[in-house]
Design a protein around this motif. Structure first.
Motif, PDB file in Angstrom:
ATOM      1  N   ALA A   1     -21.022  87.621   7.642  1.00 18.57           N
ATOM      2  CA  ALA A   1     -21.537  88.987   7.528  1.00 18.57           C
ATOM      3  C   ALA A   1     -20.869  89.892   8.548  1.00 18.57           C
ATOM      4  O   ALA A   1     -20.523  91.049   8.244  1.00 18.57           O
ATOM      5  CB  ALA A   1     -23.049  88.996   7.731  1.00 18.57           C
ATOM      6  N   ALA A   2     -20.665  89.381   9.762  1.00 14.03           N
ATOM      7  CA  ALA A   2     -20.000  90.173  10.796  1.00 14.03           C
ATOM      8  C   ALA A   2     -18.575  90.525  10.377  1.00 14.03           C
ATOM      9  O   ALA A   2     -18.085  91.627  10.660  1.00 14.03           O
ATOM     10  CB  ALA A   2     -19.984  89.395  12.110  1.00 14.03           C
ATOM     11  N   ALA A   3     -17.916  89.612   9.665  1.00 16.38           N
ATOM     12  CA  ALA A   3     -16.552  89.866   9.201  1.00 16.38           C
ATOM     13  C   ALA A   3     -16.508  90.961   8.138  1.00 16.38           C
ATOM     14  O   ALA A   3     -15.484  91.615   7.960  1.00 16.38           O
ATOM     15  CB  ALA A   3     -15.943  88.581   8.646  1.00 16.38           C
ATOM     16  N   CYS A   4     -17.623  91.171   7.437  1.00 14.49           N
ATOM     17  CA  CYS A   4     -17.699  92.196   6.390  1.00 14.49           C
ATOM     18  C   CYS A   4     -17.991  93.590   6.949  1.00 14.49           C
ATOM     19  O   CYS A   4     -17.820  94.592   6.251  1.00 14.49           O
ATOM     20  CB  CYS A   4     -18.797  91.851   5.387  1.00 14.49           C
ATOM     21  SG  CYS A   4     -18.554  90.308   4.487  1.00 14.49           S
ATOM     22  N   PHE A   5     -18.487  93.674   8.155  1.00 14.69           N
ATOM     23  CA  PHE A   5     -18.903  94.942   8.758  1.00 14.69           C
ATOM     24  C   PHE A   5     -17.744  95.945   8.741  1.00 14.69           C
ATOM     25  O   PHE A   5     -16.599  95.572   8.984  1.00 14.69           O
ATOM     26  CB  PHE A   5     -19.364  94.690  10.193  1.00 14.69           C
ATOM     27  CG  PHE A   5     -19.961  95.878  10.868  1.00 14.69           C
ATOM     28  CD1 PHE A   5     -21.280  96.208  10.665  1.00 14.69           C
ATOM     29  CD2 PHE A   5     -19.191  96.670  11.713  1.00 14.69           C
ATOM     30  CE1 PHE A   5     -21.836  97.304  11.301  1.00 14.69           C
ATOM     31  CE2 PHE A   5     -19.737  97.775  12.344  1.00 14.69           C
ATOM     32  CZ  PHE A   5     -21.054  98.098  12.139  1.00 14.69           C
ATOM     33  N   PRO A   6     -18.003  97.235   8.419  1.00  8.52           N
ATOM     34  CA  PRO A   6     -19.290  97.911   8.245  1.00  8.52           C
ATOM     35  C   PRO A   6     -19.751  98.020   6.789  1.00  8.52           C
ATOM     36  O   PRO A   6     -20.606  98.848   6.461  1.00  8.52           O
ATOM     37  CB  PRO A   6     -18.997  99.302   8.800  1.00  8.52           C
ATOM     38  CG  PRO A   6     -17.578  99.542   8.375  1.00  8.52           C
ATOM     39  CD  PRO A   6     -16.884  98.207   8.480  1.00  8.52           C
TER      40      PRO A   6
ATOM     41  N   GLY B   1     -26.194  79.411   6.643  1.00  7.19           N
ATOM     42  CA  GLY B   1     -26.471  80.820   6.912  1.00  7.19           C
ATOM     43  C   GLY B   1     -25.294  81.693   7.266  1.00  7.19           C
ATOM     44  O   GLY B   1     -25.318  82.352   8.314  1.00  7.19           O
ATOM     45  N   PRO B   2     -24.254  81.791   6.431  1.00  4.60           N
ATOM     46  CA  PRO B   2     -23.090  82.604   6.795  1.00  4.60           C
ATOM     47  C   PRO B   2     -23.370  84.096   6.924  1.00  4.60           C
ATOM     48  O   PRO B   2     -22.634  84.802   7.602  1.00  4.60           O
ATOM     49  CB  PRO B   2     -22.091  82.329   5.664  1.00  4.60           C
ATOM     50  CG  PRO B   2     -22.925  81.844   4.519  1.00  4.60           C
ATOM     51  CD  PRO B   2     -24.060  81.101   5.128  1.00  4.60           C
ATOM     52  N   THR B   3     -24.444  84.573   6.304  1.00  2.00           N
ATOM     53  CA  THR B   3     -24.769  86.002   6.403  1.00  2.00           C
ATOM     54  C   THR B   3     -26.150  86.231   7.009  1.00  2.00           C
ATOM     55  O   THR B   3     -26.720  87.308   6.864  1.00  2.00           O
ATOM     56  CB  THR B   3     -24.699  86.669   5.020  1.00  2.00           C
ATOM     57  OG1 THR B   3     -25.665  86.042   4.147  1.00  2.00           O
ATOM     58  CG2 THR B   3     -23.317  86.544   4.408  1.00  2.00           C
ATOM     59  N   VAL B   4     -26.662  85.229   7.707  1.00  2.00           N
ATOM     60  CA  VAL B   4     -28.019  85.297   8.253  1.00  2.00           C
ATOM     61  C   VAL B   4     -27.965  85.094   9.760  1.00  2.00           C
ATOM     62  O   VAL B   4     -27.283  84.199  10.262  1.00  2.00           O
ATOM     63  CB  VAL B   4     -28.908  84.209   7.622  1.00  2.00           C
ATOM     64  CG1 VAL B   4     -30.328  84.304   8.181  1.00  2.00           C
ATOM     65  CG2 VAL B   4     -28.918  84.329   6.107  1.00  2.00           C
TER      66      VAL B   4
ATOM     67  N   LYS C   1     -26.931  86.541  16.336  1.00  2.00           N
ATOM     68  CA  LYS C   1     -28.388  86.475  16.417  1.00  2.00           C
ATOM     69  C   LYS C   1     -29.039  87.525  15.492  1.00  2.00           C
ATOM     70  O   LYS C   1     -28.421  88.541  15.144  1.00  2.00           O
ATOM     71  CB  LYS C   1     -28.840  86.663  17.857  1.00  2.00           C
ATOM     72  CG  LYS C   1     -28.242  85.615  18.809  1.00  2.00           C
ATOM     73  CD  LYS C   1     -28.450  84.200  18.274  1.00  2.00           C
ATOM     74  CE  LYS C   1     -27.661  83.154  19.027  1.00  2.00           C
ATOM     75  NZ  LYS C   1     -27.673  81.847  18.348  1.00  2.00           N
ATOM     76  N   PRO C   2     -30.296  87.282  15.063  1.00  2.00           N
ATOM     77  CA  PRO C   2     -30.931  88.158  14.070  1.00  2.00           C
ATOM     78  C   PRO C   2     -31.011  89.626  14.462  1.00  2.00           C
ATOM     79  O   PRO C   2     -31.006  90.498  13.587  1.00  2.00           O
ATOM     80  CB  PRO C   2     -32.339  87.557  13.934  1.00  2.00           C
ATOM     81  CG  PRO C   2     -32.160  86.111  14.282  1.00  2.00           C
ATOM     82  CD  PRO C   2     -31.128  86.096  15.370  1.00  2.00           C
ATOM     83  N   ASP C   3     -31.088  89.937  15.744  1.00  2.00           N
ATOM     84  CA  ASP C   3     -31.220  91.335  16.167  1.00  2.00           C
ATOM     85  C   ASP C   3     -29.878  92.012  16.433  1.00  2.00           C
ATOM     86  O   ASP C   3     -29.827  93.154  16.901  1.00  2.00           O
ATOM     87  CB  ASP C   3     -32.094  91.430  17.419  1.00  2.00           C
ATOM     88  CG  ASP C   3     -31.525  90.626  18.595  1.00  2.00           C
ATOM     89  OD1 ASP C   3     -30.521  89.905  18.402  1.00  2.00           O
ATOM     90  OD2 ASP C   3     -32.096  90.712  19.700  1.00  2.00           O
ATOM     91  N   ASP C   4     -28.794  91.358  16.100  1.00  2.00           N
ATOM     92  CA  ASP C   4     -27.465  91.941  16.335  1.00  2.00           C
ATOM     93  C   ASP C   4     -27.255  93.128  15.389  1.00  2.00           C
ATOM     94  O   ASP C   4     -27.443  93.001  14.172  1.00  2.00           O
ATOM     95  CB  ASP C   4     -26.382  90.893  16.094  1.00  2.00           C
ATOM     96  CG  ASP C   4     -25.034  91.313  16.669  1.00  2.00           C
ATOM     97  OD1 ASP C   4     -24.592  92.438  16.361  1.00  2.00           O
ATOM     98  OD2 ASP C   4     -24.424  90.512  17.403  1.00  2.00           O
ATOM     99  N   PRO C   5     -26.870  94.295  15.902  1.00  2.00           N
ATOM    100  CA  PRO C   5     -26.670  95.490  15.059  1.00  2.00           C
ATOM    101  C   PRO C   5     -25.613  95.291  13.975  1.00  2.00           C
ATOM    102  O   PRO C   5     -25.608  96.026  12.981  1.00  2.00           O
ATOM    103  CB  PRO C   5     -26.224  96.566  16.053  1.00  2.00           C
ATOM    104  CG  PRO C   5     -26.587  96.062  17.394  1.00  2.00           C
ATOM    105  CD  PRO C   5     -26.654  94.581  17.323  1.00  2.00           C
ATOM    106  N   ILE C   6     -24.753  94.316  14.149  1.00  3.63           N
ATOM    107  CA  ILE C   6     -23.700  94.096  13.171  1.00  3.63           C
ATOM    108  C   ILE C   6     -24.261  93.604  11.834  1.00  3.63           C
ATOM    109  O   ILE C   6     -23.580  93.645  10.810  1.00  3.63           O
ATOM    110  CB  ILE C   6     -22.643  93.100  13.724  1.00  3.63           C
ATOM    111  CG1 ILE C   6     -21.264  93.377  13.093  1.00  3.63           C
ATOM    112  CG2 ILE C   6     -23.066  91.650  13.519  1.00  3.63           C
ATOM    113  CD1 ILE C   6     -20.127  92.713  13.810  1.00  3.63           C
TER     114      ILE C   6
END
Length: 424
Positions: free
Chosen positions: A173-178, A200-203, A240-245
């Motif tokens: 998920a981070a790699a897809c940002f933004p 969990g690649p996007t979790v 981590k779950p609270d990461d803005p990314i």
């Protein structure tokens, strides 16, 4: 096989068919399509059901899309716009590594106007390896094999896998940002724990490098000094779950083990048989679960508690097999053989146990059936059930009796399916 045995096995097979049918991607995907955005739509994914999910998405999507997904060898489904790659499962291979890099390439350089649809199902951990720095594919394979044999449960295995990957634990998920990210998941894990589905690649991941190291030490998994030092230093930490990314990410369960059990219960009701769902997330050593289920079945048969026969007891989840013998394992057949031994030919009780992806352990078989005549048949053929259980070789036991179940690729994966029919 007698007429009553045939009736029982056909009934149990029908319940398994109902469980598979409700979890087919072409039934689930159309109900969960995201809203289109003004930018590009990229489709990526991994898992045993991912190719079928991609096909269902293509057939339901009105507009352009491209992408890449990876599935198990033999599970490919032809798509027109989405590239389907195949790799090894349960132990990753070079094709899986190349697929992981291809998927990362698909999502590089995206903008806020773009969206990524991620198709995730069980098996994605092995199919999309992308080792962290300091870990070779060979070492990843060895660690994976050790985890599969040691008796670790799926949550423990995936905790380790997440922390040895550049793509799991929210990192895809981070790699897809933004870009906007919507993940559609078919669950194959107890309790539908999102971080454990394909690791969990996007979790966002609440576990830590320290947790992974604790599991490694618990099961005495061999790792290099480099891996140990990096885990101790927290250098392999996940998102981590609270990461803005992760702010643009949504995750949606589209098929689950409970849905499969409910579909089987509905089929049983339509056939005039009561059912009791015992749980969708039963874990533990397969042979021990078999003993417990035998005790429940005997209680029903003898005392009509907690349900009156004729009835069927349904359960799902993911048991484990600690391989100590020379067999190929297979949690469903090891459970079933243990159940048969404990029932000792108790009249009027039959059962089925299958992995809904069509592959139970290292065998290309989904599972097997048993009736109250199974042990009698084994004795006639001079086959000693306890020897096969001790050797973790239940697949050979059931194959010799001709009661294995070979579905081939089912194109879905909602964990194990177990049903015990108890006649009146």
């Amino acid at each position: 096989m007698s007429s009553s045995e045939l009736m029982h096995t056909q009934f149990l097979s029908s319940l398994f068919d109902a469980a598979l049918d409700v979890a087919q991607p072409n039934k689930c995907i159309p109900r969960h399509l995201p809203t289109k955005t003004s930018g590009k739509t990229i489709v990526i994914g991994a898992g045993k059901a991912s190719a079928a999910m991609a096909k269902a998405l293509e057939e339901s999507w009105d507009g352009p899309l491209t992408g890449t997904v990876v599935t198990r060898y033999g599970y490919a489904v032809k798509c027109d716009h989405i590239k389907i790659l195949e790799a090894a499962h349960p132990v990753p291979d070079e094709n899986g590594l190349n697929a992981a890099y291809a998927i990362l390439d698909e999502v590089s350089g995206l903008s806020e106007e773009d969206q990524v649809i991620v198709l995730i199902s069980g098996g994605g951990s092995a199919l999309m390896p992308c080792p962290v720095d300091g870990v070779s594919l060979k070492e990843k394979q060895e660690i994976n094999q050790a985890l599969l044999k040691c008796g670790a449960n799926i949550v423990e295995m995936n905790t380790v896998r997440r922390h040895l990957s550049k793509i799991k634990g929210g990192q895809l998920a981070a790699a897809c940002f933004p870009a906007k990210v919507m993940t559609l998941l078919i669950s194959d894990v107890p309790g539908d724990d999102l971080p454990s589905i394909a690791s969990g690649p996007t979790v966002g991941d609440t576990t830590t490098c320290a947790d992974a190291l604790t599991i490694i030490d618990k099961y005495s998994i061999p790792i290099s000094d480099t891996v140990r030092a990096n885990l101790q230093a927290g250098n392999y930490e996940t998102i981590k779950p609270d990461d803005p990314i992760l702010k643009n990410c949504e995750n949606h369960l589209i098929a689950t083990p409970q849905m499969a059990l409910e579909a089987a219960a509905k089929r049983a009701k339509n056939l005039g048989i009561k059912s009791l769902i015992l749980g969708d997330s039963i874990e533990g050593e397969a042979r021990e679960v078999g003993k417990v289920m035998a005790g429940i079945a005997k209680q029903v048969r003898t005392f009509k508690q907690p349900i009156e026969p004729p009835c069927v007891l349904l359960s799902g989840g993911e048991t484990t097999v600690t391989i100590k013998g020379n067999g190929v394992g297979g949690r469903n057949v090891e459970y079933l053989l243990s159940l048969a031994i404990q029932l000792a030919g108790e009249k009027g009780i039959s059962a089925i146990a299958c992995d809904t992806d069509g592959v139970d352990g290292a065998a290309e078989l989904a599972g097997a059936l048993m009736t109250d005549k199974t042990l009698e048949l084994a004795e006639q053929k001079s086959i000693k059930p306890s020897d096969y259980l001790d050797n973790n070789d239940a697949h050979t036991f059931f194959s010799k009796l001709g009661i294995s179940i070979d579905t081939g690729p089912t194109l879905t994966n909602v964990n194990d399916f177990r049903a015990i029919f108890i006649d009146k």
